[in-house]
Design an enzyme around this catalytic site. Sequence first.
Site, PDB file in Angstrom:
ATOM      1  N   HIS A 100      20.632 -44.279  34.868  1.00  0.00           N
ATOM      2  CA  HIS A 100      20.062 -45.519  34.349  1.00  0.00           C
ATOM      3  C   HIS A 100      18.976 -45.254  33.309  1.00  0.00           C
ATOM      4  O   HIS A 100      18.225 -44.286  33.389  1.00  0.00           O
ATOM      5  CB  HIS A 100      19.494 -46.361  35.491  1.00  0.00           C
ATOM      6  CG  HIS A 100      18.449 -45.653  36.305  1.00  0.00           C
ATOM      7  ND1 HIS A 100      17.122 -45.635  35.963  1.00  0.00           N
ATOM      8  CD2 HIS A 100      18.547 -44.930  37.443  1.00  0.00           C
ATOM      9  CE1 HIS A 100      16.437 -44.948  36.857  1.00  0.00           C
ATOM     10  NE2 HIS A 100      17.278 -44.500  37.762  1.00  0.00           N
ATOM     11  N   ASP A 101      18.937 -46.089  32.302  1.00  0.00           N
ATOM     12  CA  ASP A 101      17.905 -46.077  31.259  1.00  0.00           C
ATOM     13  C   ASP A 101      17.953 -44.829  30.387  1.00  0.00           C
ATOM     14  O   ASP A 101      16.968 -44.494  29.710  1.00  0.00           O
ATOM     15  CB  ASP A 101      16.503 -46.241  31.871  1.00  0.00           C
ATOM     16  CG  ASP A 101      16.384 -47.494  32.712  1.00  0.00           C
ATOM     17  OD1 ASP A 101      16.368 -48.593  32.124  1.00  0.00           O
ATOM     18  OD2 ASP A 101      16.338 -47.385  33.949  1.00  0.00           O
ATOM     19  N   GLY A 142      17.843 -40.495  35.506  1.00  0.00           N
ATOM     20  CA  GLY A 142      17.318 -41.702  34.881  1.00  0.00           C
ATOM     21  C   GLY A 142      16.235 -41.428  33.862  1.00  0.00           C
ATOM     22  O   GLY A 142      15.474 -40.472  33.973  1.00  0.00           O
TER      23      GLY A 142
END
Length: 259
Positions: A121-122, A139
């Site tokens: 994520h991100d 992440g």
Amino acid sequence: MPNIHQTAIIEKGAVLGENVTIGPFAYIGPRVKIGEGTTVAAHAVIEGITTIGKNNRIFSHAAVGTIPQDLKYDGEESELIIGDNNTIREFTLLNPGTKGGGMVTKIGNHNLLMGYVHLGHDVILGDHCILANGATLAGHVELGNHVVIGGLTPVHQFVHIGDYAMVGGASAVAQDIPPYCLAEGNRAVLRGLNLTGLRRKIDREEINSLKSAYRELFEQGKPLQEVAQTLFETDESPYVKALCMFIKTSKRGIPFTRK
């Protein structure tokens, strides 16, 4: 018109561009947008708020846009954005962002993600990057342009890897890797400049400037931040300035062996 296999599932609301091809048993969620010329192979899953650009190739069993592997994720409507002309090979896993990051995972253009690659994520991925089989980005990792990550290499969360950097295979990366540099090892440390990559794109004079800066920064035993500041102020090479700025702004530190 899109070319959709009769066994594929396309949820109502999905938007498919011209000449999109969807293979057997693939699943496309209701909030997915796929640009023209992109192909999605058999058994691939694309869901979430996912936008995919033009002329991408997504291979079998890729999982694109599935919810983040983050226990703090609470159903926020975060996004995954993929640019144009990317190759996403078998069993890749690409997650959207979270409210703890920028609410978006973003992949640029002309990237090659080999089999079993994971982007958490991100993550922000630039253009023309190559991630070999089993490379794993946690992440909030950020990669610049023309970065090469070797196979089975894990990258710790929040690590930043600069333009034209190369990381060897099976090298655990826990600190920032500056642009133009080569890193490898069980706990990755700098091993010099990524000369093979640089010679493809940068002229010899600029490479010589980077060589000199690298020696001054990492091989003279001087305080790294002080040297980076001095070179940033005095060296005219834009590549040296970019290298020094990366060092000056690094939050996780630079993994090099002091002489």
